[in-house]
Structure formats: structure tokens, C-alpha cells
Design an enzyme around this catalytic site. Structure first.
Site, PDB file in Angstrom:
ATOM      1  N   ALA A 125       0.874  -1.186   0.000  1.00 59.18           N
ATOM      2  CA  ALA A 125       0.000   0.000   0.000  1.00 59.18           C
ATOM      3  C   ALA A 125       0.902   1.224   0.000  1.00 59.18           C
ATOM      4  CB  ALA A 125      -0.925  -0.028   1.215  1.00 59.18           C
ATOM      5  N   GLY A 129       4.124   7.490  -1.220  1.00 59.74           N
ATOM      6  CA  GLY A 129       5.467   7.134  -1.660  1.00 59.74           C
ATOM      7  C   GLY A 129       6.573   7.326  -0.656  1.00 59.74           C
ATOM      8  N   SER A 130       6.252   7.738   0.565  1.00 57.11           N
ATOM      9  CA  SER A 130       7.317   7.995   1.542  1.00 57.11           C
ATOM     10  C   SER A 130       8.129   6.732   1.817  1.00 57.11           C
ATOM     11  CB  SER A 130       6.726   8.549   2.840  1.00 57.11           C
ATOM     12  OG  SER A 130       5.801   7.645   3.406  1.00 57.11           O
ATOM     13  N   ASP A 176      -6.089  -4.326  -5.714  1.00 55.74           N
ATOM     14  CA  ASP A 176      -6.402  -4.677  -4.338  1.00 55.74           C
ATOM     15  C   ASP A 176      -5.263  -5.578  -3.853  1.00 55.74           C
ATOM     16  OD1 ASP A 176      -7.369  -6.138  -2.059  1.00 55.74           O
ATOM     17  OD2 ASP A 176      -9.416  -5.608  -2.625  1.00 55.74           O
ATOM     18  N   ASP A 194       2.057  -1.709   5.005  1.00 55.56           N
ATOM     19  CA  ASP A 194       1.620  -0.581   5.832  1.00 55.56           C
ATOM     20  C   ASP A 194       0.115  -0.489   5.609  1.00 55.56           C
ATOM     21  OD1 ASP A 194       2.083   1.664   7.565  1.00 55.56           O
ATOM     22  OD2 ASP A 194       1.732   2.953   5.834  1.00 55.56           O
ATOM     23  N   CYS A 247      -0.892   3.111  11.351  1.00 53.73           N
ATOM     24  CA  CYS A 247      -0.829   4.363  12.120  1.00 53.73           C
ATOM     25  C   CYS A 247      -2.027   4.431  13.063  1.00 53.73           C
ATOM     26  CB  CYS A 247      -0.772   5.586  11.197  1.00 53.73           C
ATOM     27  SG  CYS A 247      -2.156   5.730  10.057  1.00 53.73           S
TER      28      CYS A 247
END
Length: 479
Positions: A125, A129-130, A176, A194, A247
Site C-alpha cells: 500500500a 510514496g514515503s 487490491d 503498511d 498508524c
């Protein structure tokens, strides 16, 4: 920094009281959530070393505080934050750093811990783009990364950030994430999941993040997360490393998802403790060896990270029924590839054996060799970097190739003044006082390549992509 008012549902507070370790203060948790989040950046070591970046930015008076779990990461304080957004600085525009929340640097740190050096990695996921760009920097643009994003609108942002940072070893897909276990079984040395989550850890950035929160929603999200981690685990080769992160703060979306995977494949899942990931990591350590980061521990976003190893193969999933379709590219023959490589080198573009030339009609592309094994198994949104378009007089070199492949010490390099560089980023032609001699000019600023220009008389014709053109105030302070 000023306090801001965060919305907390009562049921959420009850859940947090139960989840919080006795070593932590609930009042400290509430106080930390009310404080705005500290800004943080990560130096892009594909472009510049940390030492050189610190030297370059020293005159600005930025206060840069090292982030313990990421050598390239810094919390940043600036006196002129309102005068010039961080994203409008010259260093950001040229890809020297990425604006990234400190705790979101943790998963990649875990992925590469203990000398892990994977050659083929998947970011399930990936947008915006970090973490993909952080992975690419850790791999030094070698090997191959499959960066997937389910949201179509976010794939463009993902590509823009990869391109700005000069990354060449990435293939983008738009699926997906639950398809990969069946589509590409045991193909990856390392996988970062993530996972989409309830976002309980982001209230310092978004005080209304919990407006639609409910225990029922958490349960639905956790069900999806179990399907995603199951798929990712199937796509991981035996001996490979999987990092699962969110997160959010509740245990249902975090510890419980990882424990479910271990219960499902008890002989194949090994938890790899993260207590030694960085000095002080033990403050967030769970009994399983995961990091459950409440915001008051390190003064950052709430976050969760788990690392595990696949110790043996598991039964394969049924083969997917969809058809990938014909691959529209063909490899460039060796003799022609040599001619193209020489023409590219003449304008300052060079690449190593990790990249191979492919062609589609008049387009020339460079694909990471490590991704070729996936051709025919998944459909790519974008693969590698577009090098050039051919035409009667030669090649039209592409901006993303210049950013990824050019080095500033090339004979065609021409250093712009700050005012000229701003004109370049605004999409305007540049009229330097002393025009360069070459016809194809590698335009640099701060000794970083920022584009390729055609010299027409005393004018440098701008080739900066229209979708990247900036207006408003930039780094010289002029609008």
C-alpha cells in the site's frame, strides 16, 4: 506550538485506557494528542549525503534534530515556515529530501534491520510514496521494488514522488493488495504491508480523524487487514521478511492481526523482536517483540510495527482466473542498445546493469532486471523509467530519466543562478548571461540535475513537464 482540540469518542478513550501499558501515563497520552505534530524530513541519500545536506542547509537557520530510528531523518523547525512552505524550497523541488512523518520511517528501518539486504521488495500500500522512496534509497536504486496502490487517484501522486526522488528500480501496480498471494506466490525477499487502518495515531495532524470512529468499524478494518497480511505472506519467499505496520493504536488492528497470522501458520511464522532497532526502542516494546508507539513516548504520531520471518513454505492459493494480457514492450537488441547507451551518455545519462532497455513503438524504457520475473503475472501501471522517445533526428530524452540518471559533473552541465532556477521551475525559458556551448544542456542548481534544455541561440528552451510547473512564491522569495 499551540494546542489544538482533538475529538475523542468516549468508547475510544475507554479502549485506550485498557490498551495502554502500566508504564505509561494516560494523562500524558491525552496531552501529547493535543499538541500539534512536529514536522520531519528524510534526506534522500540517492541524491545527496546527510553530511552534504546539513552543510547545504546550514545557512538557512533550520533546527534539525536527528530521529533515532532513521539516520537520514530529522525533526525540523524553521523560523520562516509561513513565508515559504517546505515543499517550495529548492532542496525539496530537486528531490534532496522527502517530507515524512517520523514514525512512518520506522517500518523501513525494521525491514532492513540486522543487515537484511533484500533484492526484490513489495510495498503493498505504497502511496503517497514515503516508504517506497525510503526503501529505494536503502537499496541504492538496485534490485527491484513493486509498489502497489489500490486507489487510482493516488497512483499519480506515487509516481510523481518516485520521479522527483530520482528512483529507477520501481514498478507500479494498481490492485487490491489481496490479489498478490495468488498472483505472485513466494516471489519477494521482503514485503512491507503498511495496512489501511482506522488512523487513531494521526490525531495530532488531523484533530477530526476520529469523527467517524467506532468499534464496529475497527472490526471491519481488521478483517480486511487479516486478508491483506495473508496475501502478503503467500507472496513472501521462505526465509523472507514481512513488516506489518499501521498508524493506529488499538490492539485489534495491530497485535491481533499478527497473532492471527501466527495461529493460521504456526510452523511458518517467526516474530523477530524489535527491541534493539534503535536506542530506546524498548520503551514501546510489546511482549511479542512488536513496537506499539503511543504518541507521548517519542513525541510523534501513534504507530505500530511488527517484523516477522517466513520460516517455511505454506500451501499455495488457487491460481488467479484473470488474464494479464499481452506485454506491449520488447527488449532492445544488444547492438541497438549499445548505440542508445552511447547517445544517452553524450548528454550525461548513464545506468548500470540493474536496468535493461525495452521498447514500445517509439518509446524507450529502462526496466529493473529484478522485476522481469513478474512480467506476465501482474499488469503494471508503470514500469521503470521512460528514457526517451525516438524521432528522425535522434532522441527526445525524458525528464524523469534526467532526474534519475544524470550526474552534475557531466561536461554538458550548466549551473543556474537562483533566479534562473526559479524561472525553470515556473516552466519558462532561461536566458543566461553566458550561454553554454552544447546544444543539449544538463541544467543544474545547487549542483543537482533539475532538467535537460535545448540551447537555441542564447536561450535555454525549457522542457520541465507541464504537470510539475510551479507558481506562487518559491525559494528566492519572489512570487
Amino acid at each position: 506550538m499551540a494546542q489544538h482540540t482533538v475529538y475523542f469518542p468516549d468508547a475510544f478513550l475507554t479502549q485506550m485506557r485498557e490498551a495502554m501499558p502500566s508504564t505509561l501515563s494516560f494523562d500524558d497520552f491525552l496531552a501529547a494528542c493535543q499538541r500539534p505534530l512536529r514536522r520531519s524530513i528524510r534526506v534522500n541519500t540517492l541524491k545527496i549525503s546527510v553530511a552534504d545536506f546539513l552543510q547545504l542547509t546550514a545557512p538557512y537557520g533550520w533546527t534539525l534534530t536527528p530521529i533515532p530510528w532513521c539516520e537520514e531523518g530529522f525533526w525540523i523547525e524553521r523560523d520562516n515556515e509561513d513565508a515559504l512552505p517546505l515543499g517550495s524550497t529548492a532542496e525539496h523541488l530537486s528531490g534532496l529530501f522527502y517530507i515524512q512523518e517520523a514514525s512512518s520511517m520506522l517500518p523501513v528501518a525494521a525491514l532492513f534491520a540486522d543487515g537484511n539486504a533484500p533484492q526484490r521488495v513489495m510495498d503493498v500500500a505504497a502511496a503517497p510514496g514515503s516508504k517506497t522512496t525510503q526503501i529505494a534509497a536503502r537499496m541504492n536504486n538496485e534490485g527491484a521494488i513493486l509498489a502497489n496502490e489500490f486507489s487510482a487517484s493516488r497512483v499519480k501522486v506515487l509516481h510523481a514522488n518516485i520521479s522527483r526522488c530520482g528512483i529507477s528500480n520501481v514498478a507500479l501496480t494498481h490492485f487490491d493488495g489481496r490479489v498478490f498471494g495468488a498472483a505472485v506466490p513466494e516471489m519477494f525477499d521482503a514485503i512491507l504491508l503498511d495496512a489501511p487502518c482506522s488512523g487513531e495515531g494521526v490525531v495530532r495532524k488531523d484533530p477530526d480523524a476520529l469523527k467517524n470512529w467506532s468499534p464496529e468499524s475497527n472490526q471491519e478494518i481488521a478483517a480486511t487487514q487479516r486478508e491483506l497480511i495473508d496475501s502478503a505472506f503467500h507472496a513472501l519467499r521462505p526465509g523472507g521478511t514481512l513488516v506489518y505496520s499501521t498508524c493506529t493504536l488499538n490492539q485489534e488492528e495491530n497485535e491481533a492481526v499478527c497473532l492471527w497470522l501466527k495461529e493460521t501458520y504456526p510452523d511458518a511464522v517467526e516474530f523477530l523482536p524489535l527491541g534493539d532497532l534503535f536506542p530506546g526502542a524498548n520503551k514501546a516494546l510489546t511482549e511479542e517483540g512488536f513496537l506499539h508507539v503511543f504518541p507521548q513516548i517519542y513525541d510523534c504520531e501513534g504507530f505500530f510495527v511488527a517484523r516477522l520471518r517466513k520460516t517455511q513454505a505454506i500451501p499455495a492459493l488457487p491460481a488467479p482466473k484473470y488474464k494479464v494480457g499481452n506485454f506491449p514492450f520488447s527488449p532492445v537488441k544488444d547492438r541497438e542498445a549499445g548505440q542508445i547507451r552511447q547517445a544517452a551518455a553524450d548528454v550525461g545519462l548513464n545506468w548500470d546493469e540493474n536496468l535493461r532497455l525495452w521498447q514500445r513503438d517509439k518509446e524507450l524504457w529502462l526496466f529493473p532486471v529484478g522485476i522481469e520475473a513478474l512480467i506476465g503475472k501482474v499488469r503494471f501501471s508503470r514500469l521503470g523509467i521512460k528514457l526517451a522517445e525516438t524521432h528522425n533526428k535522434g532522441y527526445r530524452w525524458q525528464h524523469e530519466a534526467v532526474i534519475a540518471l544524470a550526474t552534475p559533473d557531466n561536461v554538458n552541465a550548466f549551473e543556474l543562478t537562483p533566479q534562473e532556477a526559479e524561472e525553470w521551475y515556473r516552466g519558462r525559458d532561461v536566458y543566461p548571461q553566458a550561454a553554454p556551448v552544447a546544444d543539449d544542456v544538463l541544467v543544474t542548481f545547487q549542483h543537482q540535475p533539475i532538467g535537460l534544455a535545448k540551447r537555441i541561440g542564447s536561450r535555454l528552451k525549457n522542457s520541465y513537464p507541464r504537470e510539475l510547473v510551479r507558481d506562487g512564491k518559491l525559494f528566492t522569495g519572489n512570487a
